[in-house]
Write an enzyme that holds these catalytic residues in place. Sequence first.
Site, PDB file in Angstrom:
ATOM      1  N   LYS A  99       0.869  -1.181   0.000  1.00  0.00           N
ATOM      2  CA  LYS A  99       0.000   0.000   0.000  1.00  0.00           C
ATOM      3  C   LYS A  99       0.901   1.224   0.000  1.00  0.00           C
ATOM      4  CE  LYS A  99      -3.843   2.041   2.679  1.00  0.00           C
ATOM      5  NZ  LYS A  99      -4.701   1.873   3.884  1.00  0.00           N
ATOM      6  N   SER A 140      -9.592   1.986   2.975  1.00  0.00           N
ATOM      7  CA  SER A 140      -8.711   2.745   2.121  1.00  0.00           C
ATOM      8  C   SER A 140      -7.688   1.884   1.367  1.00  0.00           C
ATOM      9  CB  SER A 140      -7.946   3.779   2.961  1.00  0.00           C
ATOM     10  OG  SER A 140      -7.100   3.128   3.900  1.00  0.00           O
ATOM     11  N   SER A 185      -9.824  -0.366   7.162  1.00  0.00           N
ATOM     12  CA  SER A 185      -9.238  -0.158   5.832  1.00  0.00           C
ATOM     13  C   SER A 185      -8.551  -1.371   5.228  1.00  0.00           C
ATOM     14  CB  SER A 185      -8.250   1.010   5.863  1.00  0.00           C
ATOM     15  OG  SER A 185      -8.940   2.235   5.834  1.00  0.00           O
TER      16      SER A 185
END
Lengths: 491, 102, 490
Positions: free
Chosen positions: A77, A152, A176
């Site tokens: 990420k 996210s 997330s």
Amino acid sequence: MDAFASLGQLARALNHGDFSSVELAQEHLARIEASNPTLNSFITVSAEHALTQAAAADERIAAGTAGPLTGLPLAHKDIFCTDGIRTSCGSRMLDNWIAPYDATLVARLNDAGMVTLGKTNMDEFAMGSSNENSYYGPVLNPWDPTRVPGGSSGGSAAALAAGLVPIATGTDTGGSIRQPAAFCGVCGLKPSYGRVSRYGMVAFASSLDAGGPLARDVADLARLMPLIAGFDPRDSTSSEQPVDRLEALALNLDESAAMLPPGLTIGLPEEYFADLDGALAVCLDQARATLEKLGARCVDVSLPHTAAAIPTYYVIASAEASTNLSRYDGARFGHRCAHPTNLDDLYQRSRSEGFGREVKRRILTGTYTLSVGYYDAYYVKAQRVRRLIRDDFLRVFEDVDLLLAPTAPNPAFPLDQLLADPIRMYQQDAFTVPASLAGIPALAVPCGMIDGLPVGLQLMGPHFSEVELLEAGMAFQTETDWHQQHPEATG
Amino acid sequence: MAAHQTNLMTIHQDDIAKLCRLAQIALDDGERAATNADLDKMIQMIDVLQSIDTDGVEPLAHPLDAAQRLRADEITELVDRDRYQASAPAVQDGLYLVPRVL
Amino acid sequence: MTAPWESVIGLEVHVQLATRSKLFSGASTAFGAPPNSQACPVDLALPGALPVLNREAVRMAVTFGVAIGATINPFSVFDRKNYFYPDLPKGYQISQFERPVVGAGKLEITLQDGTRRTVRITRAHLEEDAGKSLHEKFAGKTGIDLNRAGTPLLEIVSEPDLRSAAEAAAYFKKLHALVRYLRICDGNLSEGSMRCDANVSIRRAGVESLGERTEIKNLNSFRFLERAINVEINRQIGRLEAGEVIFRETLLYDSDRDETRPMRSKELSDDYRYFPEPDLLPLEFDTAFIDAARAALPELPDAKRERYIADLALPEYDANWLTEDPDVAAYFEAVMASFGNARLAANWAKVAANWVMGEVSAAVNRDQISFAAIPLRPAQLAALLARIGDATISGKIAKSLFDQLWRSDDPTLDVAAMIAAQGLEQLSDTGALESLVAAAIDENPAQVEQYRAGKEKVLGFFVGQVMKASAGKADPKQLNALLKSALAKD
């Protein structure tokens, strides 16, 4: 090679000499290149870096010094600092920022010989539940490109679902990792707070942020966990809890023979099921039946402060974020406005141009709840309620080993649907923020399909019960094949 | 800002201006109206907390009951200034430059 | 008749703790390095960097706390103080607000006239220093150096117990001596190792309530502290007597114009939004940690001074002089220790004190060095004093040897060997001296006549003659006696 091969399968084939790490990386890079113009799951593809790492991994394999995951590709990420590769955090603010150091999690995986294919798309500064808050544009859900992948860590989840990577990292502050995993039909583990070092993980809310893995099956999560978990002297909130049981689990992994721990009691918190959508309730009922079939005893329990979790979370997370994001001032790194006329102008224009709308909204909310006259009413109050929420869990874990709940209240929703209504968007996190506030680990696992869209169950356990969660998840996947269903190619 | 009154929160333009000043964020006129509405909704949402009985409940700052670990007083960081300043927007003679402060 | 004005002053003193590394990072705290060469990702507030607390800084804070008899809070919390300023890279300072590590304590100060006063200390807490802004170097720009960012500070807050600028200066000096004794700060004021903010208000004597106060920021010398407070007291008196009011404001002292004026800095916020630093856990320690700090306390200046007076029979002036600076006291005590056992050494205390306060101090000032860096070893000075004491050498010879030893900076030089090699022993052999005396009398019959005629001043002439003949080595006392008796003969 199969685009949906698990990390375990790839590891065996790599060690068997079916292909080299360089070939493996090349094939994944080609898939990413083909899909990214539409799916948009990557912000940065680090092909050159990946091939260098892969070549080094091949040497290690040849020299017999390889670890279990050496040479296997992954994606991070874009919230984890990577030395020499841009770390944007999904923000214009860091569009030009190249970290001069690796996050602890990244460094550990580099040392293990894993190959970084690139950095995945995300909501800006991890603030969002749909991945629509990225400066780099939304990620599409591989199951239905008109829908969001969740957020996210939406880029990581979508890349897994599309078969672009065998494993990816994510972060979970209020859901997330878990919510995008559920929306994309993959698995994700939010470890206990303090289990995975936060050093080099761009901070959103310091007392909530937890780094963890996403993968297509639970066994792969178990393979990665011992590498990223464990004490880090650079993170004051990192736990000294030993990781030996996680190591033992990864070492002796036989996912086809996974069983539930004997005598396991699973609680179903009634607050999570009260107003559940009918189709989703059916999926959870089936999951419960599966777990019972595997030998678990399921009981109804209550976590009475569940409804307070959303407001509590948004007060605490926004307050911490509002000051964590003060360092983005245009002075030392990151976006600087053109021709600042004075210091205030430098600060205000750099920050206003560099941050997107949701980030500004949370900064202002957090500034409000910390300001004189409101601090006790909001921030301190939320911290008191946070204790009540945590104590609910501590109490219920005196009677049950794990908790079963839905991960999200619905399958992936259409792009743009909730963008104009932040409060409705925040309700997406209703089932995930309680575990975040309590700091307990939680695992998201696919448990059904509704109208062609995956949905996920969530297992929660006491602090540092990652091994029990992973064992239960693996056992569940011996009886189900939701994790083996894949979307048709969208790229 | 006005003193807090439970369940009566709407945020004023003056408040927004103060928040923007504290947070060093500039909003244009269009953004300000939308932000005002957003914050009103946020505050309504978080005001639910006021109805929860927390008498005698200590605030919880961290989910784990742990104490601070202390670091030995050793120089462990070797500073590579050029590398650290490679992404800096304005540097001269090793100093970060900002508009004149005084 | 109105009562006279009384000033009410409280100080916030920032002490830079003498740790090797920073409060929350492993970067060096050394002073004077090239800009930003000691600023690591934590100090630069790079994304993802996190603070980790320095044990030594905590130990030093606790050491200060036990030295002033303060409550040590076994549970304290770090908070963020939020404001934007370029020398504050995170946009917040990590400090301690509601739960400081050191609670209430007290410090006794001695004023010029000898009166003692107790100043209550409210609290002392750990926080990180900011970087430095350089405004002069670039046109229209400010340069930021973050080497100092993250240096540990102990902020010591007093109650408004001080009643004059002189008292404030005495308190600041006392703190300065104390932190140096505790070896928790180098005390280097010119490098900013101790800085002070003064809260000043005035009221009519006898009035209970406090007047509106102003805060003068960033005073870093005893002299400026005293002058700034006096200027501010006079400004406040002027305003009140002119029927104007005092506004609560933050001021800077301009030493060139000798005035205080409002600070226009953006560092000031009306709302710092303090809240517990979520990147750190609460600071907790058991009583063993506190006990260890207490057990390791050195003898503090007050106790030392009393001991010098009681055990060494030194005058109060000498005792004060020698104990103000721990390096002076350490040198003096090292000299004393070279005399052997304490009971014998006590006899030498006054002589040693005289030399430390006289010759040694003069040479230190001349060479602009610290007492910790004196080239003359304490044992060498003690040997020198012992040779004066047993009349081996004269005071004059001793001073010349002192200079030689000082310049040589050679610890192997032995005083006795130097005396022997240079033939510097006093001529105290009566026979040898008698023949010199006899020769002087024989060679100067006219002066003998004058002396015998009652002009006793002529004795000095004979002393000079014999001294010259003995190359300064004659023992003056013995010489006087011999001359008198020789001249009285016949």
